[in-house]
Design an enzyme around this catalytic site. Structure first.
Site, PDB file in Angstrom:
ATOM      1  N   HIS A  77      -7.389  33.633  59.504  1.00  0.00           N
ATOM      2  CA  HIS A  77      -7.104  33.878  58.089  1.00  0.00           C
ATOM      3  C   HIS A  77      -5.744  34.535  57.839  1.00  0.00           C
ATOM      4  CE1 HIS A  77     -10.944  32.336  57.214  1.00  0.00           C
ATOM      5  NE2 HIS A  77     -11.664  33.435  57.326  1.00  0.00           N
ATOM      6  N   HIS A 109     -12.179  33.184  49.871  1.00  0.00           N
ATOM      7  CA  HIS A 109     -13.260  33.619  50.751  1.00  0.00           C
ATOM      8  C   HIS A 109     -14.386  34.329  49.982  1.00  0.00           C
ATOM      9  CE1 HIS A 109     -15.168  34.572  54.514  1.00  0.00           C
ATOM     10  NE2 HIS A 109     -14.103  34.231  55.234  1.00  0.00           N
ATOM     11  N   GLU A 158     -15.743  27.591  52.028  1.00  0.00           N
ATOM     12  CA  GLU A 158     -14.285  27.677  51.992  1.00  0.00           C
ATOM     13  C   GLU A 158     -13.697  26.270  52.169  1.00  0.00           C
ATOM     14  OE1 GLU A 158     -13.315  30.889  55.010  1.00  0.00           O
ATOM     15  OE2 GLU A 158     -15.528  30.822  55.006  1.00  0.00           O
TER      16      GLU A 158
END
Length: 350
Positions: A110, A184, A314
Protein backbone atom coordinates in the site's frame (compact mmCIF):
# COMPACT_ATOMS: atom_id res chain seq x y z
CA UNK A 1 -22.09 22.36 -0.75
CA UNK A 2 -20.23 20.08 1.67
CA UNK A 3 -19.55 21.50 5.13
CA UNK A 4 -16.20 21.38 6.95
CA UNK A 5 -14.88 21.37 10.49
CA UNK A 6 -11.52 20.95 12.19
CA UNK A 7 -10.60 17.33 12.87
CA UNK A 8 -7.46 18.03 14.89
CA UNK A 9 -3.77 18.18 14.03
CA UNK A 10 -1.00 15.80 13.06
CA UNK A 11 1.98 15.23 15.37
CA UNK A 12 3.92 17.89 13.43
CA UNK A 13 1.11 20.42 13.76
CA UNK A 14 -0.60 20.18 10.38
CA UNK A 15 -4.29 21.01 10.46
CA UNK A 16 -6.69 18.19 9.53
CA UNK A 17 -10.09 19.08 8.10
CA UNK A 18 -13.20 16.93 8.06
CA UNK A 19 -15.74 17.43 5.25
CA UNK A 20 -19.34 16.21 5.31
CA UNK A 21 -21.20 15.41 2.08
CA UNK A 22 -24.98 14.89 2.23
CA UNK A 23 -27.79 13.99 -0.16
CA UNK A 24 -31.58 14.36 -0.05
CA UNK A 25 -32.12 10.70 0.89
CA UNK A 26 -30.40 10.91 4.27
CA UNK A 27 -26.97 9.63 3.27
CA UNK A 28 -23.91 11.32 4.73
CA UNK A 29 -20.21 10.78 4.03
CA UNK A 30 -17.43 12.31 6.12
CA UNK A 31 -13.94 12.53 4.66
CA UNK A 32 -10.73 13.65 6.37
CA UNK A 33 -7.90 15.47 4.61
CA UNK A 34 -5.54 13.13 6.50
CA UNK A 35 -5.16 10.23 4.10
CA UNK A 36 -8.26 11.31 2.18
CA UNK A 37 -9.93 8.99 4.68
CA UNK A 38 -13.61 8.04 4.57
CA UNK A 39 -14.30 8.23 8.32
CA UNK A 40 -18.04 7.53 8.27
CA UNK A 41 -20.81 6.68 5.82
CA UNK A 42 -24.41 6.94 6.98
CA UNK A 43 -26.79 4.75 4.99
CA UNK A 44 -30.53 3.94 5.43
CA UNK A 45 -31.64 0.39 6.24
CA UNK A 46 -34.88 -1.37 5.17
CA UNK A 47 -36.84 0.56 7.83
CA UNK A 48 -35.35 3.90 6.80
CA UNK A 49 -33.05 4.05 9.84
CA UNK A 50 -29.79 5.75 8.95
CA UNK A 51 -26.58 4.49 10.53
CA UNK A 52 -22.85 4.17 9.87
CA UNK A 53 -21.53 1.29 7.73
CA UNK A 54 -17.74 1.86 7.79
CA UNK A 55 -15.11 1.22 10.46
CA UNK A 56 -13.17 4.20 11.76
CA UNK A 57 -12.76 6.69 14.60
CA UNK A 58 -14.61 9.73 15.95
CA UNK A 59 -11.41 11.73 16.31
CA UNK A 60 -8.20 12.15 14.32
CA UNK A 61 -6.24 10.78 17.29
CA UNK A 62 -7.59 7.33 16.44
CA UNK A 63 -5.86 7.40 13.06
CA UNK A 64 -2.65 8.83 14.54
CA UNK A 65 -2.37 6.59 17.61
CA UNK A 66 0.61 4.24 18.10
CA UNK A 67 -1.83 1.28 18.28
CA UNK A 68 -3.32 2.16 14.89
CA UNK A 69 0.06 2.82 13.29
CA UNK A 70 1.40 -0.49 14.62
CA UNK A 71 -1.43 -2.64 13.25
CA UNK A 72 -2.08 -0.23 10.33
CA UNK A 73 -5.40 -1.50 8.95
CA UNK A 74 -5.68 1.58 6.67
CA UNK A 75 -9.31 2.25 7.72
CA UNK A 76 -11.03 4.18 4.90
CA UNK A 77 -7.82 5.66 3.50
CA UNK A 78 -6.76 6.48 -0.03
CA UNK A 79 -3.97 4.09 -1.02
CA UNK A 80 -0.98 4.89 -3.25
CA UNK A 81 1.23 4.98 -5.11
CA UNK A 82 0.69 1.27 -5.35
CA UNK A 83 -2.27 -0.44 -3.71
CA UNK A 84 -1.52 -3.99 -2.52
CA UNK A 85 1.89 -5.68 -2.56
CA UNK A 86 5.09 -5.42 -4.58
CA UNK A 87 7.47 -8.34 -3.96
CA UNK A 88 10.59 -7.22 -2.06
CA UNK A 89 9.67 -3.63 -2.98
CA UNK A 90 11.59 -4.01 -6.25
CA UNK A 91 10.63 -3.49 -9.87
CA UNK A 92 12.20 -2.40 -13.16
CA UNK A 93 10.86 0.39 -15.37
CA UNK A 94 12.54 1.35 -18.67
CA UNK A 95 15.52 -0.86 -17.81
CA UNK A 96 16.17 0.75 -14.42
CA UNK A 97 15.61 -1.11 -11.15
CA UNK A 98 13.90 0.70 -8.29
CA UNK A 99 13.74 -0.13 -4.59
CA UNK A 100 10.70 1.26 -2.80
CA UNK A 101 9.83 1.22 0.90
CA UNK A 102 9.22 -2.22 2.41
CA UNK A 103 6.79 -2.52 5.31
CA UNK A 104 5.24 -6.00 5.14
CA UNK A 105 7.44 -9.11 5.58
CA UNK A 106 10.14 -7.56 3.41
CA UNK A 107 7.62 -6.56 0.74
CA UNK A 108 6.03 -3.21 -0.09
CA UNK A 109 2.37 -2.87 0.91
CA UNK A 110 0.00 0.00 0.00
CA UNK A 111 2.69 2.50 -0.96
CA UNK A 112 5.38 1.68 1.60
CA UNK A 113 6.23 3.14 4.99
CA UNK A 114 4.65 6.55 4.40
CA UNK A 115 1.97 6.02 1.78
CA UNK A 116 -0.83 8.31 0.65
CA UNK A 117 -2.85 7.16 3.68
CA UNK A 118 -0.58 9.28 5.90
CA UNK A 119 -0.46 12.46 3.79
CA UNK A 120 -2.44 15.67 4.16
CA UNK A 121 -4.42 16.19 0.97
CA UNK A 122 -5.55 19.59 -0.34
CA UNK A 123 -9.34 19.73 -0.42
CA UNK A 124 -11.84 21.60 -2.57
CA UNK A 125 -15.57 21.11 -1.82
CA UNK A 126 -18.08 21.46 -4.64
CA UNK A 127 -21.16 20.07 -6.31
CA UNK A 128 -22.28 18.90 -9.73
CA UNK A 129 -25.39 17.42 -11.31
CA UNK A 130 -24.76 14.09 -9.52
CA UNK A 131 -24.46 15.55 -6.01
CA UNK A 132 -21.98 17.06 -3.56
CA UNK A 133 -18.29 16.57 -4.27
CA UNK A 134 -14.93 16.76 -2.53
CA UNK A 135 -11.85 17.00 -4.73
CA UNK A 136 -8.55 16.07 -3.08
CA UNK A 137 -5.13 16.69 -4.60
CA UNK A 138 -1.63 15.56 -3.65
CA UNK A 139 1.79 15.86 -5.29
CA UNK A 140 3.90 12.77 -4.71
CA UNK A 141 7.39 14.04 -5.46
CA UNK A 142 10.03 12.24 -7.49
CA UNK A 143 11.77 9.75 -5.18
CA UNK A 144 9.03 9.63 -2.52
CA UNK A 145 9.19 6.13 -1.03
CA UNK A 146 11.66 5.38 -3.83
CA UNK A 147 9.17 5.81 -6.70
CA UNK A 148 10.24 7.61 -9.88
CA UNK A 149 8.56 10.77 -11.16
CA UNK A 150 6.52 13.66 -9.80
CA UNK A 151 3.02 12.21 -9.61
CA UNK A 152 0.12 14.67 -9.50
CA UNK A 153 -2.88 12.89 -8.00
CA UNK A 154 -6.52 14.04 -7.96
CA UNK A 155 -9.25 12.06 -6.21
CA UNK A 156 -12.88 13.21 -6.28
CA UNK A 157 -15.49 11.80 -3.93
CA UNK A 158 -19.12 12.32 -5.05
CA UNK A 159 -22.12 11.48 -2.88
CA UNK A 160 -24.77 11.03 -5.55
CA UNK A 161 -28.50 11.62 -5.36
CA UNK A 162 -29.11 7.89 -5.99
CA UNK A 163 -27.22 6.81 -2.83
CA UNK A 164 -23.83 6.04 -4.35
CA UNK A 165 -20.42 7.07 -3.13
CA UNK A 166 -18.41 7.51 -6.32
CA UNK A 167 -14.61 7.83 -6.27
CA UNK A 168 -12.79 9.16 -9.35
CA UNK A 169 -9.00 8.79 -9.39
CA UNK A 170 -6.69 10.63 -11.80
CA UNK A 171 -2.92 11.06 -12.03
CA UNK A 172 -0.16 12.34 -14.32
CA UNK A 173 3.61 11.88 -14.08
CA UNK A 174 6.84 13.23 -15.56
CA UNK A 175 8.63 9.83 -15.38
CA UNK A 176 7.31 6.34 -16.02
CA UNK A 177 6.07 4.91 -12.72
CA UNK A 178 3.74 2.17 -11.47
CA UNK A 179 0.38 3.52 -10.20
CA UNK A 180 -2.44 1.53 -8.58
CA UNK A 181 -4.80 3.70 -6.54
CA UNK A 182 -7.68 2.46 -4.39
CA UNK A 183 -9.66 3.09 -1.23
CA UNK A 184 -9.36 0.88 1.85
CA UNK A 185 -12.80 1.28 3.46
CA UNK A 186 -13.90 -1.50 5.80
CA UNK A 187 -17.64 -2.09 5.50
CA UNK A 188 -20.07 -3.67 7.92
CA UNK A 189 -23.64 -3.15 6.71
CA UNK A 190 -24.90 -4.07 10.21
CA UNK A 191 -22.31 -2.04 12.15
CA UNK A 192 -23.43 -1.60 15.75
CA UNK A 193 -25.75 -4.60 15.47
CA UNK A 194 -23.25 -7.30 14.49
CA UNK A 195 -19.66 -7.59 15.71
CA UNK A 196 -18.57 -9.32 12.51
CA UNK A 197 -19.46 -9.56 8.83
CA UNK A 198 -19.67 -13.34 8.51
CA UNK A 199 -23.42 -13.31 7.71
CA UNK A 200 -23.04 -10.84 4.83
CA UNK A 201 -23.81 -12.47 1.48
CA UNK A 202 -21.28 -11.65 -1.24
CA UNK A 203 -21.31 -12.10 -5.01
CA UNK A 204 -18.17 -11.49 -7.09
CA UNK A 205 -18.45 -11.95 -10.89
CA UNK A 206 -15.04 -13.56 -11.29
CA UNK A 207 -14.23 -17.03 -12.62
CA UNK A 208 -10.57 -16.81 -11.53
CA UNK A 209 -8.44 -15.44 -8.72
CA UNK A 210 -4.72 -14.77 -8.32
CA UNK A 211 -3.02 -17.54 -6.33
CA UNK A 212 -0.59 -16.20 -3.70
CA UNK A 213 2.29 -17.58 -1.65
CA UNK A 214 2.52 -17.48 2.15
CA UNK A 215 3.47 -13.79 2.00
CA UNK A 216 0.38 -12.97 -0.13
CA UNK A 217 2.53 -12.34 -3.22
CA UNK A 218 1.01 -13.72 -6.45
CA UNK A 219 2.64 -16.81 -7.92
CA UNK A 220 1.45 -15.75 -11.38
CA UNK A 221 -1.23 -18.45 -11.57
CA UNK A 222 -4.81 -17.39 -12.30
CA UNK A 223 -6.80 -20.27 -10.86
CA UNK A 224 -10.46 -21.12 -11.60
CA UNK A 225 -12.72 -20.51 -8.60
CA UNK A 226 -15.11 -23.32 -9.51
CA UNK A 227 -15.30 -25.97 -6.80
CA UNK A 228 -13.31 -23.84 -4.32
CA UNK A 229 -14.24 -21.53 -1.40
CA UNK A 230 -13.26 -18.65 -3.72
CA UNK A 231 -16.34 -19.16 -5.89
CA UNK A 232 -18.62 -16.17 -5.29
CA UNK A 233 -20.19 -16.26 -8.77
CA UNK A 234 -23.39 -17.00 -6.83
CA UNK A 235 -24.12 -15.45 -3.42
CA UNK A 236 -22.41 -16.98 -0.38
CA UNK A 237 -22.18 -15.83 3.23
CA UNK A 238 -18.65 -14.71 4.09
CA UNK A 239 -18.52 -17.12 7.02
CA UNK A 240 -19.83 -20.12 5.09
CA UNK A 241 -16.45 -21.33 3.82
CA UNK A 242 -13.92 -18.94 5.35
CA UNK A 243 -12.48 -21.69 7.58
CA UNK A 244 -11.37 -23.48 4.40
CA UNK A 245 -9.12 -20.51 3.49
CA UNK A 246 -5.99 -20.39 5.70
CA UNK A 247 -5.95 -16.97 7.36
CA UNK A 248 -9.23 -15.90 5.73
CA UNK A 249 -9.96 -14.10 2.48
CA UNK A 250 -7.27 -11.63 1.36
CA UNK A 251 -7.02 -12.26 -2.37
CA UNK A 252 -7.44 -10.59 -5.74
CA UNK A 253 -10.34 -11.75 -7.90
CA UNK A 254 -9.91 -11.46 -11.69
CA UNK A 255 -13.15 -9.81 -12.77
CA UNK A 256 -14.83 -11.40 -15.78
CA UNK A 257 -15.21 -8.02 -17.46
CA UNK A 258 -11.92 -6.14 -17.42
CA UNK A 259 -12.79 -2.91 -19.23
CA UNK A 260 -15.57 -0.32 -19.11
CA UNK A 261 -17.82 0.08 -16.09
CA UNK A 262 -18.73 -3.32 -14.68
CA UNK A 263 -19.76 -5.03 -11.48
CA UNK A 264 -16.99 -5.88 -9.02
CA UNK A 265 -19.21 -7.22 -6.22
CA UNK A 266 -22.67 -7.22 -4.68
CA UNK A 267 -23.24 -7.49 -0.93
CA UNK A 268 -26.47 -8.15 1.00
CA UNK A 269 -26.87 -8.01 4.78
CA UNK A 270 -30.02 -9.91 5.85
CA UNK A 271 -30.86 -8.25 9.21
CA UNK A 272 -30.75 -4.62 8.01
CA UNK A 273 -31.73 -5.41 4.42
CA UNK A 274 -28.91 -3.19 3.19
CA UNK A 275 -27.31 -3.91 -0.16
CA UNK A 276 -24.12 -2.57 -1.70
CA UNK A 277 -23.22 -2.80 -5.39
CA UNK A 278 -19.59 -2.09 -6.30
CA UNK A 279 -18.87 -1.06 -9.90
CA UNK A 280 -15.50 -0.22 -11.39
CA UNK A 281 -13.46 -0.11 -14.58
CA UNK A 282 -10.56 -1.96 -12.91
CA UNK A 283 -9.65 -5.57 -13.83
CA UNK A 284 -9.48 -6.82 -10.25
CA UNK A 285 -10.87 -6.51 -6.74
CA UNK A 286 -9.17 -7.43 -3.46
CA UNK A 287 -11.68 -9.04 -1.13
CA UNK A 288 -10.33 -8.85 2.42
CA UNK A 289 -12.23 -9.99 5.51
CA UNK A 290 -10.48 -8.12 8.34
CA UNK A 291 -8.41 -11.15 9.30
CA UNK A 292 -5.74 -9.09 11.10
CA UNK A 293 -8.13 -7.10 13.32
CA UNK A 294 -7.59 -8.42 16.85
CA UNK A 295 -9.65 -6.29 19.25
CA UNK A 296 -6.86 -3.85 20.15
CA UNK A 297 -8.57 -0.96 18.33
CA UNK A 298 -11.68 0.77 19.69
CA UNK A 299 -13.63 2.64 17.08
CA UNK A 300 -16.61 4.97 16.95
CA UNK A 301 -18.91 4.82 19.99
CA UNK A 302 -16.33 2.63 21.76
CA UNK A 303 -17.00 -0.37 19.53
CA UNK A 304 -14.15 -2.92 19.66
CA UNK A 305 -12.96 -4.03 16.23
CA UNK A 306 -12.24 -7.73 16.48
CA UNK A 307 -11.46 -10.29 13.78
CA UNK A 308 -13.77 -10.01 10.73
CA UNK A 309 -15.37 -6.78 12.08
CA UNK A 310 -15.38 -5.44 8.53
CA UNK A 311 -14.64 -6.41 4.94
CA UNK A 312 -12.90 -4.54 2.14
CA UNK A 313 -13.55 -4.56 -1.60
CA UNK A 314 -10.52 -2.74 -2.99
CA UNK A 315 -10.84 -2.24 -6.74
CA UNK A 316 -7.43 -2.45 -8.36
CA UNK A 317 -4.95 -3.80 -10.83
CA UNK A 318 -3.44 -7.07 -9.64
CA UNK A 319 -0.88 -7.28 -6.80
CA UNK A 320 2.80 -7.27 -7.81
CA UNK A 321 1.90 -6.37 -11.42
CA UNK A 322 5.24 -4.53 -11.95
CA UNK A 323 6.97 -7.92 -11.58
CA UNK A 324 4.38 -10.06 -13.39
CA UNK A 325 4.69 -9.71 -17.16
CA UNK A 326 1.44 -11.62 -17.79
CA UNK A 327 -0.63 -9.23 -15.63
CA UNK A 328 -2.12 -6.00 -17.05
CA UNK A 329 0.47 -3.21 -16.84
CA UNK A 330 0.28 -0.58 -14.10
CA UNK A 331 3.00 1.69 -15.54
CA UNK A 332 1.93 5.28 -16.19
CA UNK A 333 4.07 7.21 -18.68
CA UNK A 334 4.60 10.94 -19.22
CA UNK A 335 1.88 12.37 -21.46
CA UNK A 336 -0.66 9.76 -20.29
CA UNK A 337 -3.42 10.29 -17.72
CA UNK A 338 -4.27 7.58 -15.24
CA UNK A 339 -8.01 7.51 -14.67
CA UNK A 340 -10.28 5.07 -12.91
CA UNK A 341 -13.70 5.22 -11.24
CA UNK A 342 -15.29 3.07 -8.57
CA UNK A 343 -18.80 3.45 -7.14
CA UNK A 344 -20.41 1.97 -4.04
CA UNK A 345 -24.20 2.11 -4.51
CA UNK A 346 -26.47 1.40 -1.54
CA UNK A 347 -30.02 0.08 -1.48
CA UNK A 348 -32.32 -2.19 0.51
CA UNK A 349 -34.15 -5.48 0.14
CA UNK A 350 -37.32 -5.72 2.22
Amino acid sequence: MPTSTSFGKTADGQEIQLFTLTNAKGMKATISTYGGTLTSLLVPDKDGKVSDVVLGFDKAEGYLSPEFRKSNPYFGALIGRYGNRIAKGKFTVDGKEYQVGVNNNGNSLHGGKLGFDQKIWTAKPGSDSDGQTLTLTYLSKDGEEGYPGNLNVTVTYTLTNDNALKIDYAATTDKATPVNLTNHAYFNLALGQSKDVLAHQVTIPADRYTVVNDQLIPTGELKPVKGTPFDFTTPHAIGERIAQVPGGYDHNWVLNQATGEHSAATVYEPTTGRTMEVTTDEPGVQFYTGNFLDGTLKGKDGVVYGKHAGFCLETQHFPDSPNQQAFPSTVLKPGETYHTTTSYTFGVRK
